[in-house]
Structures are given as C-alpha cells and as structure tokens.
Design a protein around this motif. Structure first.
Motif, PDB file in Angstrom:
ATOM      1  N   TYR A 109       0.821  -1.234   0.185  1.00 40.53           N
ATOM      2  CA  TYR A 109      -0.050   0.026  -0.024  1.00 40.53           C
ATOM      3  C   TYR A 109       1.071   1.153  -0.075  1.00 40.53           C
ATOM      4  O   TYR A 109       1.951   1.222   0.652  1.00 40.53           O
ATOM      5  CB  TYR A 109      -0.819   0.024   1.301  1.00 40.53           C
ATOM      6  CG  TYR A 109      -1.875  -1.157   1.327  1.00 40.53           C
ATOM      7  CD1 TYR A 109      -2.940  -1.195   0.497  1.00 40.53           C
ATOM      8  CD2 TYR A 109      -1.684  -2.150   2.066  1.00 40.53           C
ATOM      9  CE1 TYR A 109      -3.948  -2.157   0.580  1.00 40.53           C
ATOM     10  CE2 TYR A 109      -2.421  -3.277   2.234  1.00 40.53           C
ATOM     11  CZ  TYR A 109      -3.714  -3.245   1.308  1.00 40.53           C
ATOM     12  OH  TYR A 109      -4.260  -4.154   1.404  1.00 40.53           O
ATOM     13  N   ALA A 110       0.357   2.307  -0.665  1.00 40.81           N
ATOM     14  CA  ALA A 110       1.230   3.583  -0.568  1.00 40.81           C
ATOM     15  C   ALA A 110      -0.031   4.403  -0.042  1.00 40.81           C
ATOM     16  O   ALA A 110      -1.062   4.612  -0.413  1.00 40.81           O
ATOM     17  CB  ALA A 110       1.710   3.814  -2.041  1.00 40.81           C
ATOM     18  N   ILE A 163       5.457   3.795   1.754  1.00 35.04           N
ATOM     19  CA  ILE A 163       5.119   2.416   1.254  1.00 35.04           C
ATOM     20  C   ILE A 163       4.981   1.301   2.366  1.00 35.04           C
ATOM     21  O   ILE A 163       6.040   1.445   3.214  1.00 35.04           O
ATOM     22  CB  ILE A 163       6.043   1.913   0.119  1.00 35.04           C
ATOM     23  CG1 ILE A 163       6.276   3.167  -0.835  1.00 35.04           C
ATOM     24  CG2 ILE A 163       5.885   0.549  -0.341  1.00 35.04           C
ATOM     25  CD1 ILE A 163       7.393   3.084  -1.761  1.00 35.04           C
ATOM     26  N   ASP A 174      -4.081   5.433  -4.980  1.00 37.48           N
ATOM     27  CA  ASP A 174      -4.417   4.411  -5.762  1.00 37.48           C
ATOM     28  C   ASP A 174      -3.084   4.154  -6.710  1.00 37.48           C
ATOM     29  O   ASP A 174      -2.574   5.166  -7.260  1.00 37.48           O
ATOM     30  CB  ASP A 174      -5.618   4.928  -6.783  1.00 37.48           C
ATOM     31  CG  ASP A 174      -6.742   5.336  -6.095  1.00 37.48           C
ATOM     32  OD1 ASP A 174      -7.281   4.344  -5.049  1.00 37.48           O
ATOM     33  OD2 ASP A 174      -7.453   6.127  -6.328  1.00 37.48           O
ATOM     34  N   LYS A 175      -3.037   2.856  -7.000  1.00 40.03           N
ATOM     35  CA  LYS A 175      -1.745   2.539  -7.792  1.00 40.03           C
ATOM     36  C   LYS A 175      -2.463   2.781  -9.306  1.00 40.03           C
ATOM     37  O   LYS A 175      -3.433   2.097  -9.798  1.00 40.03           O
ATOM     38  CB  LYS A 175      -1.478   0.956  -7.752  1.00 40.03           C
ATOM     39  CG  LYS A 175      -0.386   0.543  -8.684  1.00 40.03           C
ATOM     40  CD  LYS A 175       0.004  -0.879  -8.566  1.00 40.03           C
ATOM     41  CE  LYS A 175       0.244  -1.527  -7.315  1.00 40.03           C
ATOM     42  NZ  LYS A 175       0.652  -2.861  -7.391  1.00 40.03           N
ATOM     43  N   GLU A 207       2.281  -0.169 -12.894  1.00 37.41           N
ATOM     44  CA  GLU A 207       3.206  -0.916 -12.366  1.00 37.41           C
ATOM     45  C   GLU A 207       3.954  -1.623 -13.576  1.00 37.41           C
ATOM     46  O   GLU A 207       3.498  -1.952 -14.567  1.00 37.41           O
ATOM     47  CB  GLU A 207       2.733  -2.132 -11.533  1.00 37.41           C
ATOM     48  CG  GLU A 207       3.492  -2.984 -10.975  1.00 37.41           C
ATOM     49  CD  GLU A 207       2.901  -3.962  -9.925  1.00 37.41           C
ATOM     50  OE1 GLU A 207       3.711  -4.944  -9.628  1.00 37.41           O
ATOM     51  OE2 GLU A 207       1.708  -3.713  -9.615  1.00 37.41           O
TER      52      GLU A 207
END
Length: 109
Positions: free
Chosen positions: A4-5, A55, A104-105, A108
């Motif tokens: 998670y970030a 992170i 929100d990612k 990647e």
C-alpha cells in the motif's frame, strides 16, 4: 504479501520538519513493535518538501480494521499519534481527521 502507498503533508516549517525527521530517526520501540504486531512486514517513508510518501508491505493476514482497533487500544500509539499531529497536516482531499491517505496504484512495470 500486499503493498500500500500513502501520502501525508507536514506543516510547512523547516524547524518542525527537522523535528519530525529527528523523531523518525529514533522511533519509539513500542511504536515499531506495534506496527509489526498489526501485520506490517516493512514500511518506508520518503519526503519531498513537506510532502510525505509511505510504502507499507503487509502480510496477507493484515487488516486495516484490525490495525485501527489495535492502535486505538494501545496508549503508546495514541501518545505517538497525538505528538505527530503537531507536525502533520492532512493532505488536500483527505477526510476530516484523516492522516495518511491511501493512494491508488495507476502504473506498475
């Protein structure tokens, strides 16, 4: 393992930012133990100006609800969180009282 970030701002004052960083060079051992006890495998925080980025890698058994419950029941964590609010400021768009905002990612490699 999940990742998670989060983002958070600091009060934009060089003296307070330096104090905040000093606390994070010697985080209370009870706080580190509490973080690990909630299922966090590792955690890093980066800073640019007064913006923080965290992170957090967690085990599959991790639960935000359980972490919140454990944090609320831990007097030392509550003491730490109250102290940190001196330095922290909710990021624009955060809900009232919300500190670290889950990001929100979007990419990647």
């Amino acid at each position: 393992m999940k990742q998670y970030a989060f983002a958070l701002d600091l009060v934009n004052d060089p003296k307070l930012i330096a104090e905040y960083e000093a606390y994070h060079q010697a985080v209370w051992p009870e706080i580190c133990a509490s973080i690990r006890d909630t299922g966090v495998a590792d955690m890093v925080i980066y800073r640019f100006g007064n913006r923080l980025f965290m992170i957090m890698n967690v085990y599959d058994t991790f639960s935000f609800d359980k972490k919140n419950e454990m944090d609320l029941a831990n007097a030392k964590v509550q003491e730490w969180e109250a102290l940190m609010w001196k330095y922290q400021r909710a990021i624009p768009g955060a809900n009232p009282g919300e500190k670290w905002v889950l990001m929100d990612k979007i990419f990647e490699l």
